[in-house]
Design a protein around this motif. Structure first.
Motif, mmCIF file in Angstrom:
data_model
loop_
_atom_site.group_PDB
_atom_site.id
_atom_site.type_symbol
_atom_site.label_atom_id
_atom_site.label_comp_id
_atom_site.label_asym_id
_atom_site.label_seq_id
_atom_site.Cartn_x
_atom_site.Cartn_y
_atom_site.Cartn_z
ATOM 1 N N SER A 85 0.831 -1.207 0.000
ATOM 2 C CA SER A 85 0.000 0.000 0.000
ATOM 3 C C SER A 85 0.862 1.253 0.000
ATOM 4 C CB SER A 85 -0.902 0.025 1.240
ATOM 5 O OG SER A 85 -1.798 -1.066 1.261
ATOM 6 N N ARG A 114 -9.609 -1.089 -4.788
ATOM 7 C CA ARG A 114 -8.233 -1.034 -4.286
ATOM 8 C C ARG A 114 -7.802 0.398 -3.956
ATOM 9 N NH1 ARG A 114 -4.116 -2.319 -7.539
ATOM 10 N NH2 ARG A 114 -5.172 -1.755 -9.481
ATOM 11 N N ASN A 131 -4.205 0.432 -2.229
ATOM 12 C CA ASN A 131 -3.998 -0.854 -1.575
ATOM 13 C C ASN A 131 -3.890 -1.947 -2.626
ATOM 14 O OD1 ASN A 131 -4.297 0.454 0.952
ATOM 15 N ND2 ASN A 131 -6.519 0.149 0.895
#
Length: 122
Positions: free
Chosen positions: A16, A66, A83
């Protein structure tokens, strides 16, 4: 209006990063912000946008689930939380601002930051 993007770096797949876009020189709450990215040898493309005022956001399908965009009007900053990063997310990421509502078209953004590089690699 000036924009300063930061937070890029090297991250492993699945990791991340949070990118920040600091906006100065204007009334931040009047500006919509878009995140764009440009991979080597490719054209700049949209990642997502966040509207002024009520923080309605959109992201492209390739990052949906994401990536998340948010804004903090108190600090004049927009964030791109990324992420589950993939190698194909490797690119230079740019933030851009425009007065008024968000749009998906890069040419309609008047103000651009300098870009921050994200590399996803093991």
């Amino acid at each position: 209006v000036q924009l300063q993007a930061s937070g890029g770096g090297l991250v492993q797949p699945g990791g991340s990063l949070r990118l920040s876009c600091a906006v100065s020189g204007g009334s931040f709450s009047n500006y919509a912000v878009g995140w764009f990215r440009q991979a080597p040898g490719k054209e700049r493309g949209l990642v997502g946008t966040i509207n002024r005022g009520r923080p309605y956001t959109t992201v492209v399908d390739s990052v949906k689930g994401r990536f998340t965009i948010s804004r903090d009007n108190a600090s004049n900053t927009v964030y791109l939380q990324m992420n589950s990063l993939k190698p194909e997310d490797t690119a230079v990421y740019f933030c851009a601002a425009r007065y008024g509502a968000a749009t998906i078209r890069a040419v309609q953004y008047s103000y651009w930051g300098q870009g921050t590089e994200v590399t996803v690699s093991s």
